[in-house]
Scaffold this motif. Structure first.
Motif, short mmCIF file in Angstrom:
data_model
loop_
_atom_site.label_atom_id
_atom_site.label_comp_id
_atom_site.label_asym_id
_atom_site.label_seq_id
_atom_site.Cartn_x
_atom_site.Cartn_y
_atom_site.Cartn_z
N CYS A 60 54.80 -31.21 -49.14
CA CYS A 60 53.70 -31.97 -49.74
C CYS A 60 54.25 -32.92 -50.80
O CYS A 60 55.29 -32.65 -51.42
CB CYS A 60 52.69 -31.01 -50.36
SG CYS A 60 52.06 -29.80 -49.16
N ASP A 76 48.92 -33.99 -48.32
CA ASP A 76 48.84 -32.53 -48.21
C ASP A 76 49.78 -31.95 -47.16
O ASP A 76 50.01 -30.73 -47.15
CB ASP A 76 47.41 -32.11 -47.86
CG ASP A 76 46.41 -32.42 -48.96
OD1 ASP A 76 46.71 -32.10 -50.12
OD2 ASP A 76 45.34 -32.99 -48.66
N GLU A 79 48.48 -28.79 -45.35
CA GLU A 79 47.68 -27.85 -46.15
C GLU A 79 46.22 -28.30 -46.10
O GLU A 79 45.93 -29.47 -45.81
CB GLU A 79 48.17 -27.81 -47.59
CG GLU A 79 49.55 -27.22 -47.80
CD GLU A 79 49.59 -25.70 -47.74
OE1 GLU A 79 48.75 -25.11 -47.02
OE2 GLU A 79 50.48 -25.10 -48.38
N SER A 81 42.80 -29.92 -46.85
CA SER A 81 42.60 -31.18 -47.56
C SER A 81 42.27 -30.96 -49.04
O SER A 81 41.38 -30.19 -49.39
CB SER A 81 41.47 -31.97 -46.90
OG SER A 81 41.25 -33.18 -47.58
N THR A 83 44.13 -29.57 -51.38
CA THR A 83 44.66 -28.38 -52.04
C THR A 83 46.11 -28.53 -52.49
O THR A 83 46.64 -27.65 -53.17
CB THR A 83 44.57 -27.15 -51.12
OG1 THR A 83 45.41 -27.37 -49.96
CG2 THR A 83 43.15 -26.88 -50.68
N ALA A 84 46.77 -29.61 -52.11
CA ALA A 84 48.20 -29.74 -52.42
C ALA A 84 48.53 -31.08 -53.08
O ALA A 84 48.86 -31.14 -54.27
CB ALA A 84 49.03 -29.55 -51.16
N TYR A 129 50.21 -25.37 -56.27
CA TYR A 129 50.85 -26.69 -56.21
C TYR A 129 50.82 -27.39 -57.57
O TYR A 129 51.78 -28.05 -57.96
CB TYR A 129 50.20 -27.55 -55.13
CG TYR A 129 50.68 -27.22 -53.75
CD1 TYR A 129 51.92 -27.67 -53.31
CD2 TYR A 129 49.94 -26.42 -52.88
CE1 TYR A 129 52.40 -27.36 -52.04
CE2 TYR A 129 50.40 -26.10 -51.60
CZ TYR A 129 51.64 -26.57 -51.20
OH TYR A 129 52.12 -26.25 -49.94
#
Length: 225
Positions: A60, A76, A79, A81, A83-84, A129
């Motif tokens: 990421c 991402d 991962e 959408s 969240t990273a 992250y």
């Protein structure tokens, strides 16, 4: 906006490349921070890390470029959408170099994740992250970038050496000294603020009994020692 490079006269970046590893519920998060100036440099970095960590689940990324942080991107890489990449980007853009001053730029963050077999959930991924980048920034060496006004002084050969020595003694960065047929071209840099430029011009007049002037010829960004 607070911290947008203070009207683009200065901003903060990092020195070279810096790495940090974090383990959360058996998942490994390897953060690589690197100073970059173009999107091509970010792509090159990402390509190298994909080869180096070819067996990782995710690579990421987030990056911020430009004195005014004009370019901001996040990815991402598989991962869920949001969240990273976005938490990573926020960790970069919200980072304060001093109280109330968030001006970090010319930096890419890549977080390589090795999945440990335990799902972290959306909230857990966001924290993982974000924390990975924040903790890496905690120990990354930083550099202040400042915009300088570049000026040129045309001095007689007989006095150019003395003038150069006096300028260096005053702490003025002398960027170049070029000896030409009729004069010596001294190129210097000062803070890009009208009052500073005016004061420097007055100093040159004082050092040379009013015979020489400093002519502005441009601007450039420099790393502050």
């Amino acid at each position: 906006m607070t911290g947008t490079a203070a009207a683009a006269t200065r901003y903060t970046t990092i020195a070279g490349q810096h790495r940090h590893e974090l383990e959360i519920r058996r998942s490994r998060f390897i953060t690589v921070l690197q100073r970059v100036e173009t999107e091509d440099e970010v792509r090159d970095l990402l390509g190298k890390l994909r080869r180096e960590f070819s067996d990782a689940r995710h690579h990421c990324s987030a990056f911020v470029l430009g004195p005014r942080r004009e370019i901001q991107r996040a990815n991402d890489d598989g991962e869920p959408s949001g969240t990273a990449g976005q938490p990573m980007l926020e960790a970069l853009t919200r980072r304060e170099s001093s109280p109330g001053r968030a001006d970090l730029s010319d930096i890419a963050a890549i977080v390589v994740r090795y999945f440990g077999g335990t799902l972290l959930g959306a909230g857990g991924l966001v924290r993982a992250y974000s924390d990975s980048v924040s903790q890496a920034l905690d120990s990354a060496p930083v550099i202040i970038r400042e915009r300088r006004r570049v000026l040129e002084i045309l001095a007689p050969p007989a006095t150019a050496g003395r003038l150069e020595n006096e300028l260096r003694a005053l702490g003025t960065p002398v960027l170049a000294v070029k000896y030409e047929t009729e004069h010596v071209r001294l190129t210097v840099a000062v803070d890009d603020q009208p009052a500073v430029v005016e004061a420097f011009s007055g100093r040159i007049a004082g050092l040379t009994s009013g015979t020489l002037t400093a002519l502005p010829i441009g601007r450039e960004w420099v790393d502050r020692a």
